[in-house]
Design a protein around this motif. Structure first.
Motif, PDB file in Angstrom:
ATOM      1  N   TYR A  84      -1.381   8.546  -5.241  1.00  0.00           N
ATOM      2  CA  TYR A  84      -2.810   8.368  -5.049  1.00  0.00           C
ATOM      3  C   TYR A  84      -3.234   8.994  -3.721  1.00  0.00           C
ATOM      4  CZ  TYR A  84      -2.796   5.040  -8.921  1.00  0.00           C
ATOM      5  OH  TYR A  84      -2.663   4.451 -10.141  1.00  0.00           O
ATOM      6  N   THR A 123      -4.615   4.360  -0.526  1.00  0.00           N
ATOM      7  CA  THR A 123      -4.415   2.984  -0.981  1.00  0.00           C
ATOM      8  C   THR A 123      -4.603   2.067   0.198  1.00  0.00           C
ATOM      9  OG1 THR A 123      -2.807   3.732  -2.625  1.00  0.00           O
ATOM     10  CG2 THR A 123      -2.845   1.381  -2.106  1.00  0.00           C
ATOM     11  N   VAL A 174       0.832  -1.207   0.000  1.00  0.00           N
ATOM     12  CA  VAL A 174       0.000   0.000   0.000  1.00  0.00           C
ATOM     13  C   VAL A 174       0.863   1.252   0.000  1.00  0.00           C
ATOM     14  CG1 VAL A 174      -1.966  -1.173   1.056  1.00  0.00           C
ATOM     15  CG2 VAL A 174      -0.253  -0.114   2.525  1.00  0.00           C
ATOM     16  N   VAL A 210      -7.985   1.581  -4.380  1.00  0.00           N
ATOM     17  CA  VAL A 210      -7.241   2.828  -4.598  1.00  0.00           C
ATOM     18  C   VAL A 210      -8.241   3.948  -4.818  1.00  0.00           C
ATOM     19  CG1 VAL A 210      -5.640   4.062  -6.089  1.00  0.00           C
ATOM     20  CG2 VAL A 210      -5.233   1.667  -5.514  1.00  0.00           C
ATOM     21  N   GLU A 215     -12.480   6.107  -7.639  1.00  0.00           N
ATOM     22  CA  GLU A 215     -12.073   4.919  -6.893  1.00  0.00           C
ATOM     23  C   GLU A 215     -12.073   3.715  -7.824  1.00  0.00           C
ATOM     24  OE1 GLU A 215     -13.321   2.324  -2.891  1.00  0.00           O
ATOM     25  OE2 GLU A 215     -14.466   4.103  -3.488  1.00  0.00           O
ATOM     26  N   LEU A 248      -7.550  -4.927  -3.604  1.00  0.00           N
ATOM     27  CA  LEU A 248      -6.703  -3.740  -3.576  1.00  0.00           C
ATOM     28  C   LEU A 248      -7.571  -2.535  -3.930  1.00  0.00           C
ATOM     29  CD1 LEU A 248      -3.999  -2.213  -3.466  1.00  0.00           C
ATOM     30  CD2 LEU A 248      -3.612  -2.901  -5.846  1.00  0.00           C
ATOM     31  N   VAL A 266       2.567   1.623  -3.615  1.00  0.00           N
ATOM     32  CA  VAL A 266       1.612   2.042  -4.665  1.00  0.00           C
ATOM     33  C   VAL A 266       1.236   3.505  -4.486  1.00  0.00           C
ATOM     34  CG1 VAL A 266      -0.726   1.696  -5.536  1.00  0.00           C
ATOM     35  CG2 VAL A 266       0.729  -0.266  -5.072  1.00  0.00           C
ATOM     36  N   ARG A 267       0.967   3.912  -3.241  1.00  0.00           N
ATOM     37  CA  ARG A 267       0.554   5.300  -3.012  1.00  0.00           C
ATOM     38  C   ARG A 267       1.680   6.270  -3.343  1.00  0.00           C
ATOM     39  NH1 ARG A 267       0.614   9.271   0.846  1.00  0.00           N
ATOM     40  NH2 ARG A 267      -1.342  10.468   1.076  1.00  0.00           N
ATOM     41  N   LEU A 285      -2.924  -1.498 -11.751  1.00  0.00           N
ATOM     42  CA  LEU A 285      -3.211  -2.016 -10.420  1.00  0.00           C
ATOM     43  C   LEU A 285      -3.588  -3.490 -10.458  1.00  0.00           C
ATOM     44  CD1 LEU A 285      -5.205   1.028  -8.993  1.00  0.00           C
ATOM     45  CD2 LEU A 285      -2.882   0.309  -8.393  1.00  0.00           C
TER      46      LEU A 285
END
Length: 820
Positions: free
Chosen positions: A628, A631, A619, A720, A703, A718, A622-623, A736
């Motif tokens: 983002y 996440t 998380v 986001v 989202e 997952l 990815v963020r 993703l």
């Protein structure tokens, strides 16, 4: 040598026009050659000059145009072909009557087809206008040509129409087949002119037919009315003559003279015929001075005849005979004394029955005039009171009044009234008032119609021209037998050219108006075509510039119609393309970064075997990599009914983890993604009714929920979120999904690793306990060691083993226990 696409297209157009020029030249040559052969045959059989060499101009023009076409000079070939066929039209207009306009219309249409086929688009408008103007000028020339011209060859109109239709059909086939290759301007001008020419031709043809039919019917009816009325006038004229002579025959002096003469024959021993024969012998060779002649010319009855003649001067000769044919009185000396052997006397006396006689018109050489003979019986009473025919009155009547009737009945320049006599002879009065009796010039069909007119009128050919012909039987109002039984036929004729002159005039007017319409349509088509095609041409040039790589060029917006909208849309597309290309590197960089992030995530996941550490690392990675808003990862519970948050970013995520935030399967985007094992993407959450808001994440605008699954086994989701509308797109969802797939594998590996570790620890513990038990001296010690080790391994505060021995009579039980 390398050629551009534009040059290749230009070469194709040149080849196409050259090929068309050759075939059109061949077509004109063949049609002209066949026409020359047909005209030569007609000229040879008829001996007339039909100007064979005129059509040969088309052969010369066609052959030279084929040579020019082989040299790829299609424009020169087109001008030569058009000039050749227009020269043919011009020469026929000068030399031949009646076919110029039709020939020019067909040649103009053919010339337009040649122009559209062979002339380049940049010269097409001016060429079409020139062709239309030349055609209009030639038609005007034909309509108002003043000099005399020769009559057209037989069937010339049919030959022109057939040859024209064949040529037009062939050209139309070629035009329609190659229509998609023409420029837009050429299509507009050609289509407009074709419609205008077709409309003008249809209207002119229809007006010509309807006008001709209307005038033909009206003139034919009028001609028949005139004929019937004049037949009645002539009949009444003859009736009047008969009535006046019957009045003269009823004169007492005439009756007494006839009776006295008849009675005088009784004074001689010779019969009346002998006495008349002696008188006839004495009459021969006498003059008016001789007593026998004076006896006829100078008596009371002769005086009455002279007075009657003075009242009716068209009676050029009057005489009275007795009932034997001998003369009693006369206004002038006649050649013969005895009249009893003449047909008129015999048909009047009829052996004493008496009847009115009207003879055929003849030329009276004695009086040098055309006249008719009318005989009327003299009725008298005998001493017994019975009636008898005592003599005959004869009148030779000049046809002066009848001539005036016929002369005054002439109408127009060629309209005449004639009397159709026995033996198919005509009594005709010419423009000078001269009477002529001649054999009928009518054909057999016309003669049969005149004798038995079953129609009001007919149109027939005689004297080398087409005529309207109407016929009526001479009759009287009182149905006078002597006149009605004559069966004289009155006929009126007029040349068709004169009758249909208004049609020709209307045709000229229609031609002028049609040319005005066609020229106007051509001008409007050229202007409108220019206004329509110019923006499209400009847009085409801009498109070609864009194709060449010039993205800074803009299409001019010249109109507010669909073309203007197209130009504006094209400019928008160019701008978007320019922006897309300018941001392409950035997007490639972003994509490269995304792929690198995916690789990095995969690399990290391959080294982490702890599930919590794994989820936290995913998380955060990815963020941070994609910036983002939020996440988080949810894991599926063992019963598969809910998803429990296992990792999240930010303060809001930590609070949700502390609250053990969970979502039921099927609720919201996360629950639906787990339920159907598909990625859920909402670029704008305001428009998704199933989206579940979270008060800890108030800025969420987009989202996506991606299932973490291996096949059909759902491990988690997952999730986001982004704080920008449309901040998440399908490209993000695909990326993703790749991350989620790697997470799923990593989760399975971590869980397998954890399970393996636990199994290894358990197996080691069992080996250690077994070794310690094996080293004890007795059973009880072994039991105690086992109890202690198991309690320590399980973390129990108290562990015990109960041993029991069962016997048939009594039981024995012992507990062994060990406290931690």
């Amino acid at each position: 040598m390398v050629t551009t696409p534009d040059e290749q297209q230009l070469n194709k157009d040149i080849d196409r026009r050259a090929r068309n020029a050759f075939y059109i030249g061949l077509l004109i040559t063949i049609v002209s050659g066949l026409t020359v052969i047909g005209t030569y045959v007609l000229q040879a059989t008829s001996g007339e000059n039909y100007y064979v060499w005129v059509t040969a101009v088309g052969i010369v023009g066609g052959v030279i145009s084929m040579i020019l076409a082989r040299l790829k000079k299609s424009f020169a070939a087109a001008m030569l072909l058009v000039s050749s066929i227009f020269i043919i039209a011009f020469l026929y207009i000068i030399f031949v009557d009646s076919i110029g306009t039709m020939l020019t219309i067909i040649i103009t249409i053919v010339s337009l087809g040649i122009t559209v086929q062979l002339v380049p688009s940049n010269k097409l408008s001016s060429s079409i206008i020139i062709v239309v103007l030349i055609g209009a000028s030639l038609m005007m020339l034909d309509q108002f040509w003043l000099s005399p011209r020769n009559a057209p060859p037989p069937f010339s109109e049919n030959i022109i129409v057939v040859a024209g239709i064949i040529t037009i059909l062939v050209l139309a086939f070629v035009v329609i087949r190659q229509y998609p290759t023409y420029s837009l301007r050429g299509k507009l001008i050609g289509a407009t002119l074709a419609v205008a020419l077709l409309a003008v031709a249809v209207v002119a043809f229809g007006v010509n037919i309807f006008t001709t039919q209307a005038i033909t019917t009206e003139v034919g009816d009028n001609l028949n009315t005139l004929t019937e009325s004049q037949a009645l006038v002539i009949g009444e004229y003859l009736t009047g003559k008969v009535n006046s002579l019957e009045t003269l025959a009823s004169n007492n002096i005439i009756i007494q003279a006839a009776r006295a003469k008849n009675e005088s024959y009784d004074d001689s021993d010779d019969p009346p015929s002998r006495q008349i024969a002696i008188a006839s012998g004495q009459w021969a060779g006498t003059t008016v001075e001789d007593e026998i002649v004076k006896a006829v010319l100078e008596n009371d009855a002769a005086a009455e005849l002279i007075r009657f003649q003075q009242l009716f001067p068209d009676n050029v000769q009057l005489l009275v005979t007795d009932k034997y044919g001998g003369q009693i009185a006369a206004t002038q000396r006649t050649r013969d004394y005895f009249k009893g052997d003449e047909a008129w006397w015999q048909e009047t006396y009829i052996d004493g029955l008496g009847s009115v006689y009207i003879g055929e018109p003849i030329y009276d050489s004695a009086n040098r005039t055309y006249s008719i003979t009318i005989g009327v019986p003299i009725h008298s009473k005998t001493e017994s009171g019975s009636g008898e025919i005592s003599g005959v009155v004869q009148a030779i009547i000049s046809l002066g009044t009848l001539r005036d009737i016929l002369l005054n009945s002439r109408f127009g320049e060629t309209g005449v009234l004639e009397i159709f006599l026995e033996g198919d002879r005509h009594l005709v009065v010419d423009e000078e008032g001269e009477i002529t009796i001649m054999n009928s010039p009518l054909n057999q069909e016309a003669i049969e119609y005149v004798k038995s007119p079953e129609q009001l009128f007919i149109i027939t050919e005689f004297d080398g021209a087409s005529h309207f012909l109407s016929s009526a039987v001479m009759n009287t109002l009182t149905n006078a037998p002597a006149v009605d039984h004559l069966q004289w036929l009155v006929m009126s004729t007029q040349q068709s050219d004169e009758i249909l002159a208004p049609v020709d005039q209307q045709r000229r007017i229609n031609t002028i108006l049609g040319m005005i319409v066609v020229i106007s349509a051509g001008a409007v088509a050229a202007i409108v075509g220019q206004r329509i095609s110019k923006p499209i041409s400009n847009l085409t040039k801009v498109a070609q510039e864009v194709t060449a790589g010039n993205l800074d060029i803009q299409a001019p917006i010249e109109t507010q119609d669909e073309i203007g909208v197209l130009a504006n849309s094209f400019n928008d597309m160019t701008s978007q393309l320019r922006d897309s290309i300018s941001t392409l590197e950035q997007r490639v960089q972003n994509r490269t970064q995304a792929l690198a992030t995916t690789v990095e995530v995969g690399r990290q996941l391959s080294t982490i075997l702890d599930e919590d550490e794994l989820i936290t690392a995913v998380v955060n990675q990815v963020r941070e990599s994609f910036n983002y808003y939020q996440t988080q990862i949810y894991l599926m519970t063992d019963d598969g009914k809910a998803l429990v948050m296992a990792g999240a970013t930010g303060q809001a995520g930590q609070q949700m983890l502390a609250n053990k935030h969970a979502i039921k399967v099927g609720n919201g985007l996360v629950g639906r993604a787990a339920e159907i094992n598909q990625t859920m993407l909402v670029s704008n959450v305001l428009f998704d009714k199933t989206w579940l808001p979270n008060p800890l994440l108030p800025d969420t605008k987009a989202e996506t929920a991606v299932p973490i699954a291996i096949g059909d086994e759902i491990l988690g989701v997952l999730d986001v979120q982004q704080n920008i509308i449309n901040g998440l797109q399908q490209e993000d969802a695909d990326l993703l999904q790749s991350v989620a797939n790697q997470v799923a594998v990593a989760l399975r590996n971590a869980r397998l690793y954890k399970s393996t570790q636990q199994r290894a620890r358990n197996e080691a513990l069992l080996r250690s306990i077994n070794q310690k038990i094996s080293s004890t001296p007795d059973m009880e010690t072994a039991m105690k060691v086992a109890i202690r080790e198991l309690g320590q391994a399980t973390g129990s505060s108290a562990t015990s083993i109960r041993l029991s021995t069962n016997k048939s009579e009594n039981g024995h039980q012992r507990d062994i226990s060990e406290n931690a």
